[in-house]
Write a protein that holds these residues in place. Structure first.
Motif, mmCIF file in Angstrom:
data_model
loop_
_atom_site.group_PDB
_atom_site.id
_atom_site.type_symbol
_atom_site.label_atom_id
_atom_site.label_comp_id
_atom_site.label_asym_id
_atom_site.label_seq_id
_atom_site.Cartn_x
_atom_site.Cartn_y
_atom_site.Cartn_z
ATOM 1 N N GLY A 42 18.059 -19.896 -26.102
ATOM 2 C CA GLY A 42 18.991 -20.676 -26.905
ATOM 3 C C GLY A 42 18.770 -20.513 -28.396
ATOM 4 O O GLY A 42 19.729 -20.462 -29.171
ATOM 5 N N VAL A 43 17.513 -20.412 -28.813
ATOM 6 C CA VAL A 43 17.214 -20.198 -30.233
ATOM 7 C C VAL A 43 17.785 -18.865 -30.691
ATOM 8 O O VAL A 43 18.391 -18.759 -31.758
ATOM 9 C CB VAL A 43 15.687 -20.267 -30.481
ATOM 10 N N ASP A 44 17.631 -17.833 -29.877
ATOM 11 C CA ASP A 44 18.152 -16.516 -30.216
ATOM 12 C C ASP A 44 19.683 -16.525 -30.258
ATOM 13 O O ASP A 44 20.286 -15.961 -31.170
ATOM 14 C CB ASP A 44 17.658 -15.480 -29.210
ATOM 15 N N LEU A 45 20.300 -17.176 -29.306
ATOM 16 C CA LEU A 45 21.762 -17.276 -29.294
ATOM 17 C C LEU A 45 22.265 -18.008 -30.535
ATOM 18 O O LEU A 45 23.248 -17.614 -31.151
ATOM 19 C CB LEU A 45 22.237 -17.980 -28.022
ATOM 20 N N GLY A 46 21.573 -19.073 -30.923
ATOM 21 C CA GLY A 46 21.952 -19.813 -32.124
ATOM 22 C C GLY A 46 21.836 -18.972 -33.381
ATOM 23 O O GLY A 46 22.665 -19.069 -34.293
ATOM 24 N N ALA A 47 20.818 -18.112 -33.445
ATOM 25 C CA ALA A 47 20.654 -17.233 -34.604
ATOM 26 C C ALA A 47 21.800 -16.225 -34.681
ATOM 27 O O ALA A 47 22.311 -15.936 -35.766
ATOM 28 C CB ALA A 47 19.309 -16.519 -34.537
ATOM 29 N N TRP A 48 22.225 -15.691 -33.537
ATOM 30 C CA TRP A 48 23.363 -14.776 -33.543
ATOM 31 C C TRP A 48 24.652 -15.516 -33.926
ATOM 32 O O TRP A 48 25.467 -15.000 -34.697
ATOM 33 C CB TRP A 48 23.538 -14.130 -32.163
#
Length: 71
Positions: A42-48
């Motif tokens: 989820g953190v990675d998706l939020g960064a994208w």
């Protein structure tokens, strides 16, 4: 029967989680792969989604080419 015909068990590969750097199993048993958890995914998706990850844009603007009919 011979042991040569028996398939060897596949051991899951351990990789670094791209988000936190922790150990993550890269196998179908890990639904978050290559991440170690739902949180890291989820953190990675939020960064994208917030465009923190961008490719450099080296293309010149369109107006620098001009209209070829005016030359």
């Amino acid at each position: 029967m011979s042991d040569l015909n028996q398939p060897t068990p596949i051991t899951p590969r351990k990789v670094r989680c791209p988000a936190c750097g922790g150990i993550s199993l890269y196998s179908s048993a890990n639904p978050y792969r290559p991440f170690c958890s739902a949180r890291c995914k989820g953190v990675d998706l939020g960064a994208w989604a917030s465009e923190e990850f961008k490719l450099p844009d080296d293309t010149p603007p369109d107006d620098s080419f001009g209209d070829p009919r005016l030359q």
